[in-house]
Every structure is written in C-alpha cells, then in structure tokens.
Design a protein around this motif. Structure first.
Motif, PDB file in Angstrom:
ATOM      1  N   ASN A  76     -83.300 -47.455  75.835  1.00  0.00           N
ATOM      2  CA  ASN A  76     -84.706 -47.735  76.113  1.00  0.00           C
ATOM      3  C   ASN A  76     -84.746 -48.765  77.240  1.00  0.00           C
ATOM      4  O   ASN A  76     -84.313 -49.904  77.064  1.00  0.00           O
ATOM      5  N   THR A  77     -85.251 -48.374  78.396  1.00  0.00           N
ATOM      6  CA  THR A  77     -85.186 -49.254  79.577  1.00  0.00           C
ATOM      7  C   THR A  77     -85.972 -50.549  79.378  1.00  0.00           C
ATOM      8  O   THR A  77     -85.610 -51.587  79.938  1.00  0.00           O
ATOM      9  N   SER A  78     -87.032 -50.502  78.572  1.00  0.00           N
ATOM     10  CA  SER A  78     -87.835 -51.715  78.373  1.00  0.00           C
ATOM     11  C   SER A  78     -87.109 -52.754  77.518  1.00  0.00           C
ATOM     12  O   SER A  78     -87.518 -53.919  77.473  1.00  0.00           O
ATOM     13  N   LYS A  79     -86.037 -52.339  76.844  1.00  0.00           N
ATOM     14  CA  LYS A  79     -85.290 -53.255  75.975  1.00  0.00           C
ATOM     15  C   LYS A  79     -84.056 -53.839  76.660  1.00  0.00           C
ATOM     16  O   LYS A  79     -83.348 -54.657  76.074  1.00  0.00           O
ATOM     17  N   ILE A  80     -83.785 -53.413  77.889  1.00  0.00           N
ATOM     18  CA  ILE A  80     -82.608 -53.931  78.602  1.00  0.00           C
ATOM     19  C   ILE A  80     -82.883 -55.366  79.040  1.00  0.00           C
ATOM     20  O   ILE A  80     -83.826 -55.626  79.782  1.00  0.00           O
ATOM     21  N   LYS A  81     -82.057 -56.281  78.595  1.00  0.00           N
ATOM     22  CA  LYS A  81     -82.215 -57.685  78.982  1.00  0.00           C
ATOM     23  C   LYS A  81     -81.017 -58.192  79.794  1.00  0.00           C
ATOM     24  O   LYS A  81     -81.172 -59.042  80.664  1.00  0.00           O
ATOM     25  N   THR A  82     -79.833 -57.679  79.505  1.00  0.00           N
ATOM     26  CA  THR A  82     -78.638 -58.152  80.191  1.00  0.00           C
ATOM     27  C   THR A  82     -77.745 -56.973  80.563  1.00  0.00           C
ATOM     28  O   THR A  82     -77.518 -56.077  79.744  1.00  0.00           O
ATOM     29  N   ASN A 108     -71.115 -53.345  84.474  1.00  0.00           N
ATOM     30  CA  ASN A 108     -71.407 -51.934  84.192  1.00  0.00           C
ATOM     31  C   ASN A 108     -71.544 -51.642  82.700  1.00  0.00           C
ATOM     32  O   ASN A 108     -71.273 -50.538  82.241  1.00  0.00           O
ATOM     33  N   ARG A 109     -71.982 -52.656  81.962  1.00  0.00           N
ATOM     34  CA  ARG A 109     -72.276 -52.469  80.549  1.00  0.00           C
ATOM     35  C   ARG A 109     -73.641 -53.088  80.252  1.00  0.00           C
ATOM     36  O   ARG A 109     -74.000 -54.125  80.809  1.00  0.00           O
ATOM     37  N   ILE A 110     -74.391 -52.433  79.373  1.00  0.00           N
ATOM     38  CA  ILE A 110     -75.686 -52.959  78.947  1.00  0.00           C
ATOM     39  C   ILE A 110     -75.472 -53.661  77.616  1.00  0.00           C
ATOM     40  O   ILE A 110     -74.873 -53.102  76.694  1.00  0.00           O
ATOM     41  N   VAL A 111     -75.960 -54.875  77.521  1.00  0.00           N
ATOM     42  CA  VAL A 111     -75.710 -55.696  76.334  1.00  0.00           C
ATOM     43  C   VAL A 111     -76.928 -55.684  75.416  1.00  0.00           C
ATOM     44  O   VAL A 111     -78.032 -56.034  75.823  1.00  0.00           O
ATOM     45  N   PHE A 112     -76.706 -55.247  74.176  1.00  0.00           N
ATOM     46  CA  PHE A 112     -77.715 -55.335  73.123  1.00  0.00           C
ATOM     47  C   PHE A 112     -77.110 -56.163  71.990  1.00  0.00           C
ATOM     48  O   PHE A 112     -76.420 -55.632  71.117  1.00  0.00           O
ATOM     49  N   GLY A 113     -77.331 -57.464  72.017  1.00  0.00           N
ATOM     50  CA  GLY A 113     -76.737 -58.330  70.993  1.00  0.00           C
ATOM     51  C   GLY A 113     -75.228 -58.279  71.075  1.00  0.00           C
ATOM     52  O   GLY A 113     -74.624 -58.625  72.102  1.00  0.00           O
ATOM     53  N   ASN A 114     -74.586 -57.814  70.008  1.00  0.00           N
ATOM     54  CA  ASN A 114     -73.129 -57.708  69.980  1.00  0.00           C
ATOM     55  C   ASN A 114     -72.627 -56.344  70.446  1.00  0.00           C
ATOM     56  O   ASN A 114     -71.420 -56.094  70.447  1.00  0.00           O
TER      57      ASN A 114
END
Length: 241
Positions: A200-206, A210-216
């Motif tokens: 979900n692009t709106s949830k991308i924070k970091t 070349n990796r998208i971070v969602f918490g852990n």
C-alpha cells in the motif's frame, strides 16, 4: 461513451505511426501517447488513466513481456510483434490480443473490439460495486471484511496470500493468487514491488537499500519491478532547491 485511452510502446518508428493511425481512425479510441521504450512510457501510464497499451515485445533494455508484468491491473495489453514464439507467454500475462507485424487494420479492429468489450464489462462491474474501499476474503472458514486503506502489504505464498493489516497482530491468510487479489485493489493505491509482494503506497514510510520497511518487516524490491517503483518514488520526491 468515454473513449478508451491508448498508448503505444514500440522501438520501431514506422510501427508506432501505423498503430497510431489506426487508433485515430477508430471512433471509440484516443491516443494518449506513443513511446520508443518501456522506460519512456512508465511515467505516463502511472500518472494517467491508460486503458489499453499496444506493446511491442522485442525491445532493448526492458522488453515488452517484462514490462507487461509491472503494468497496473487497470491496463490491458495488446501485443504487437514479429515473433510468433511469444504468443503463449503473451496470454500468460492476460493480454487481450496478440498481433503479428505488419498489422492490418482488420486485425487491429478485431483487437480494438475485444478491448471495447472488456471496457464495457469493467465499467458495468464498477457500477455494480458501490463501495470499492474494502474487500471480503475467506479465512479460517470465516468471511473477513478488510478496509483497503488499512492494508500495509500483501505476501504471496504459492496458492495462498497473507494480508498484513495495520494494527493487527497477525496476518490474514486466504486461498487466493496474488494476481486474483491484485485485480480487486485500487490501482492508484497499491503497487507490485516483487513477485511475492504488493504494498500500500500510502503506508510506505521508510525505504532502505531497495527494501521497504514496515516495522520489523523488510519488503524487497526485485529487479523486475524496480523501474516502476523508482518512477513512483521519483514522481513524489521533493528535491532541495
């Protein structure tokens, strides 16, 4: 009726011009752009609503088959090529049609009518779905409603998908393919970044290496989807003056 917005991606100028002339003489189609490479076309396709992409297969750098796999699910593809051996692969990526060069207007018109039929079915489905902001999936013998705005990312595991929802401790697993689920997600909110991941692009924070971070959790961006993802990022990046 709103015309079908079309674009052409082909590294041969004569082939581009021929298909462009066919689009211009077809009443229910309009030409939104023509491009000599997949890289040139990505921005227009991601920025604007494109219904049909007339796509050559044999192109340098990113070929048509690779490009087809990263296009939004709202776009349908008509392949145009001089090579018959790609026909089976073409239908694997859910192409509407497969046209052999040189393409006659009669052949083009048949593909155009298929595109029109698909668009009419798609629009009727939209009209019959008053709320497209949630999905309902079967999980553990239950029907579970999920707001798409709450989804962080989706992971594909063979015949199953795991849906990770913001605020939930565990994922929701359902028997479904990534391809089937992707069709029911808002194309302007979700992007495929890997064969096994949709985010979900709106949830991308970091984004880190070349990796998208969602918490852990670290979601990889694979080579096949990197160009489209980088284009998405560049369109939204603010550069210092």
């Amino acid at each position: 009726m709103t015309p079908l917005r079309c674009c052409i991606v082909d590294d041969e100028p004569l082939a581009r011009d021929l298909i462009a002339s066919y689009i211009e003489k077809t009443p229910f189609m309009e030409l939104a752009g023509k491009f000599g490479s997949a890289q040139e076309a990505v921005k227009t396709i991601l920025e604007g609503k494109i219904d049909i992409v007339f796509l050559d297969i044999h192109m340098p750098q990113l070929n048509g088959m690779e490009f087809a796999r990263i296009l939004p699910s709202t776009c349908r593809i008509v392949f145009t090529t001089a090579y018959e051996r790609y026909a089976v692969d073409g239908f694997k990526v859910n192409a509407l049609d497969y046209l052999m060069k040189p393409v006659s207007y009669e052949e083009f018109a048949c593909a155009a009518n298929k595109a029109l039929e698909w668009a009419e079915l798609h629009r009727r489905a939209d009209n019959n779905a008053p709320n497209r902001h949630f999905i309902i999936v079967k999980s553990d013998y239950k029907q579970v409603q999920i707001a798409t705005s709450d989804i962080l990312y989706i992971e594909g595991l063979k015949d199953y998908v795991k849906i990770y929802v913001e605020g939930e401790k565990s994922s929701i697993m359902t028997l479904m393919s990534m391809k089937a689920l992707e069709k029911h997600l808002p194309a302007d909110e979700f992007i495929r970044v890997h064969r096994s991941f949709i985010v979900n692009t709106s949830k991308i924070k970091t984004i880190e290496r070349n990796r998208i971070v969602f918490g852990n959790a670290y979601i990889p961006v694979s080579d096949s989807y990197r160009q489209a993802f980088n284009d998405f990022i560049s369109l939204r990046s603010i550069s210092p003056e």
